[in-house]
Scaffold this active site. Sequence first.
Site, PDB file in Angstrom:
ATOM      1  N   HIS A 135      52.666  39.574  37.013  1.00 13.92           N
ATOM      2  CA  HIS A 135      53.570  38.579  36.747  1.00 13.92           C
ATOM      3  C   HIS A 135      53.150  37.681  35.709  1.00 13.92           C
ATOM      4  O   HIS A 135      51.659  37.945  35.117  1.00 13.92           O
ATOM      5  CB  HIS A 135      53.148  37.700  38.219  1.00 13.92           C
ATOM      6  CG  HIS A 135      54.243  36.481  38.076  1.00 13.92           C
ATOM      7  ND1 HIS A 135      54.050  35.277  37.537  1.00 13.92           N
ATOM      8  CD2 HIS A 135      55.327  36.125  39.101  1.00 13.92           C
ATOM      9  CE1 HIS A 135      54.989  34.428  37.726  1.00 13.92           C
ATOM     10  NE2 HIS A 135      55.895  34.952  38.790  1.00 13.92           N
ATOM     11  N   ASP A 212      44.932  38.033  42.019  1.00 18.72           N
ATOM     12  CA  ASP A 212      46.128  37.507  42.184  1.00 18.72           C
ATOM     13  C   ASP A 212      46.836  37.839  43.628  1.00 18.72           C
ATOM     14  O   ASP A 212      47.408  39.002  43.862  1.00 18.72           O
ATOM     15  CB  ASP A 212      47.466  37.689  41.086  1.00 18.72           C
ATOM     16  CG  ASP A 212      48.617  36.979  41.433  1.00 18.72           C
ATOM     17  OD1 ASP A 212      48.945  36.618  42.512  1.00 18.72           O
ATOM     18  OD2 ASP A 212      49.561  36.967  40.537  1.00 18.72           O
ATOM     19  N   GLN A 215      51.272  37.724  46.540  1.00 18.93           N
ATOM     20  CA  GLN A 215      52.184  38.433  47.417  1.00 18.93           C
ATOM     21  C   GLN A 215      51.534  39.318  48.551  1.00 18.93           C
ATOM     22  O   GLN A 215      52.064  40.017  49.047  1.00 18.93           O
ATOM     23  CB  GLN A 215      52.836  39.539  46.488  1.00 18.93           C
ATOM     24  CG  GLN A 215      53.843  38.734  45.295  1.00 18.93           C
ATOM     25  CD  GLN A 215      55.163  38.142  46.020  1.00 18.93           C
ATOM     26  OE1 GLN A 215      55.225  38.200  47.325  1.00 18.93           O
ATOM     27  NE2 GLN A 215      55.589  37.224  44.981  1.00 18.93           N
ATOM     28  N   LYS A 238      54.791  30.574  49.026  1.00 17.02           N
ATOM     29  CA  LYS A 238      55.123  31.786  49.641  1.00 17.02           C
ATOM     30  C   LYS A 238      54.552  32.294  50.886  1.00 17.02           C
ATOM     31  O   LYS A 238      55.055  33.348  51.232  1.00 17.02           O
ATOM     32  CB  LYS A 238      54.452  32.966  48.420  1.00 17.02           C
ATOM     33  CG  LYS A 238      55.394  32.687  46.858  1.00 17.02           C
ATOM     34  CD  LYS A 238      54.552  33.559  46.015  1.00 17.02           C
ATOM     35  CE  LYS A 238      55.024  33.259  44.743  1.00 17.02           C
ATOM     36  NZ  LYS A 238      56.548  33.582  44.398  1.00 17.02           N
ATOM     37  N   CYS A 378      59.829  37.269  36.547  1.00 16.92           N
ATOM     38  CA  CYS A 378      58.890  36.910  35.935  1.00 16.92           C
ATOM     39  C   CYS A 378      57.767  37.990  35.608  1.00 16.92           C
ATOM     40  O   CYS A 378      56.465  37.931  35.508  1.00 16.92           O
ATOM     41  CB  CYS A 378      58.201  35.778  36.421  1.00 16.92           C
ATOM     42  SG  CYS A 378      59.181  34.251  36.758  1.00 16.92           S
TER      43      CYS A 378
HETATM   44  N1  PMP Z   1      51.890  35.984  40.833  1.00 20.99           N
HETATM   45  C1  PMP Z   1      52.660  36.636  41.650  1.00 20.99           C
HETATM   46  C2  PMP Z   1      52.358  38.078  42.037  1.00 20.99           C
HETATM   47  C3  PMP Z   1      53.822  35.866  42.138  1.00 20.99           C
HETATM   48  O1  PMP Z   1      54.524  36.845  42.693  1.00 20.99           O
HETATM   49  C4  PMP Z   1      54.023  34.685  41.794  1.00 20.99           C
HETATM   50  C5  PMP Z   1      55.172  33.825  42.282  1.00 20.99           C
HETATM   51  N2  PMP Z   1      56.373  34.536  41.809  1.00 20.99           N
HETATM   52  C6  PMP Z   1      53.059  34.183  40.924  1.00 20.99           C
HETATM   53  C7  PMP Z   1      52.028  34.564  40.752  1.00 20.99           C
HETATM   54  C8  PMP Z   1      53.184  32.604  40.524  1.00 20.99           C
HETATM   55  O2  PMP Z   1      53.107  31.589  41.671  1.00 20.99           O
HETATM   56  P1  PMP Z   1      53.572  30.155  41.412  1.00 20.99           P
HETATM   57  O3  PMP Z   1      55.078  30.327  40.798  1.00 20.99           O
HETATM   58  O4  PMP Z   1      53.727  29.736  42.936  1.00 20.99           O
HETATM   59  O5  PMP Z   1      52.568  29.489  40.792  1.00 20.99           O
END
Ligand code: PMP
Length: 433
Positions: A135, A212, A215, A238, A378
Site C-alpha cells: 500500500h 503492515d 489487512q 478496518k 492506494c
Molecule cells: N496498509 C494497508 C495494507 C491498507 O489496506 C491500508 C488501508 N487501505 C493502509 C495501510 C492504511 O491504513 P489507514 O488509511 O487506516 O491509515
Amino acid sequence: LPAFDVAAVRADFPLLAESVQGMPLVYLDSAATSQKPRVVLDAERDFLERSNAAVHRGAHTLAAEATELYEDARAAVAGFVGAAPDDLVWTHGATEGLNLIAYAIGNATLGRGAPASARLALRPGDELAVTEAEHHANIVPWQELAARTGAILRVIRIRDDGSVDLDHAAEVIGSRTRVVAFTHVSNVLGIVNPVAEIVALAQGVGALTVLDACQSAPHLPLDLPGLGVDLAVFSGHKMQGPYGIGGLYGRREVLAALPPFLTGGSMITHVTFERTEFLPPPQRFEAGTQPVSQAIALAASVRYLEGLGMAAVHAHEQMLERRVREGLAGIDGVRLLGAADGAERVALQAFVVDGVHAHDVGQFLDARGVAVRVGHHCAEPVHARLGVTASVRASAALYNTIEDVDRMLEAVSGVRAYFGVDGAIAAGVRACD
Ligand code: PMP
C-alpha cells in the site's frame, strides 16, 4: 470451533440493514473500511456520556476513571495481537504508525534520542526494502526517509501469480539492508505473505522488520510477537472499530531505542528551554491529547471479535474466500489479480473484467446493491506490475454471507453482456493470464 452464527452477527451491525438503490445492501468493501457493531458505537457513546475526561494527569475522579478505561483498552487491544500493554502505542491509524517509524529512524539518523537510538541511524547507501505489493502507506514514508538520509529504497519483486518472490527477497536483503517493511496481507492480492521466511532473511542481516498488519488483524488470529517482527501497525476502522485510532506494536528493546516522532505534551518527563526528557514507551510516542473514546471503542471491537473467536471468524471467512475466488474464476472475461494456487489468503479479491473499465463495473454493481471498491486501492505499483491501471476489489468480513457473495457474482456475470463486450476477444485476452 465454536459455532458461527452469521445471522446473529449481522444483527449486531445496524448499517447492514440499510438498502441501496431500493435493494438490500451487499457490503463487500470491508478492506477499505469495515462496518461497526452496536457494542462499538455504544462504547464510544457511553464513554462520552458518562466518563469523558482527558487521561493521565487529572486530579479528579472522572479523569481517573477515564484513565483506567483508556489503559484497560490498551491492554485489550494489545492482548488481541498477542502483545503486552506497554508494547502497544496508540496512533491515529496505520499510516501514522508507518510514518512514526520512518520519522523516528530519521531522527535517530540525526543523532536524536537515547544512546541506544544510534544503532537505528542510517548512513548514505544503507538500504530499505519493501515488496512490490505494498500500500502507498508502506512505500511513501520509506521513500521520504531515503530522500532525507541518502538511504536507498529497494523493491522485492512479486511473481506473476502475486506471491512474494522469496528468491528475489534473498537477493535484495543483504548486508546493507537496515529495514524490511512488508505487508502481512496485500490489500489488492489478498495473499497472506510468508512472514517467517521474510523475517528470517531480515534477521540474518540484522535488519529491522516492519509489518503492515492492516489487512490481517481483522481476519486472522494474530500473534505479533510470535511472528518475530520488530514493529507492526494496524488500523481500528478496518477491524470493526472506530476511525481515528490504530496500533503500533513494537518489541520492547526496539521501542526503547526509537526516538519520538511527534513531540509536545504527554510524552515528556521534564521540559526546560534548554533540554527536554522524554517518557519511556508507549507514552513517548503519544504526544498530545489522546483519542480516548476511540481507544475504548476499539477495545469494544476486539472484545466483540474475541467473543466470537477469531478462529471461528477466520473459518467463516475462508468459506467466503473460496466462493469469491472460485466464482469469479468461473466467469468468462474475468481475470483475478494474484491468483496464486494454494496460497493462504483472506476473503479479498481484486479482478478486472476484460473490455470494461473498473469504474463501470463498480457502477454496474452498485446499481444492483453491491458495494465494491474500484481504482488502484492506494497500491499503484502492484497494479503496474500486473499490467493494469485499475481493478475491482471485493472484500468480505465476518458479517458477509454466501448469499452476499452470490449476489456479487451474479452481478459480475452480467457485466460484459451489458457493456456489449465481444466474447471472442475477451477469451483471447484471458489466455494470457
Ligand atoms: N496498509 C494497508 C495494507 C491498507 O489496506 C491500508 C488501508 N487501505 C493502509 C495501510 C492504511 O491504513 P489507514 O488509511 O487506516 O491509515
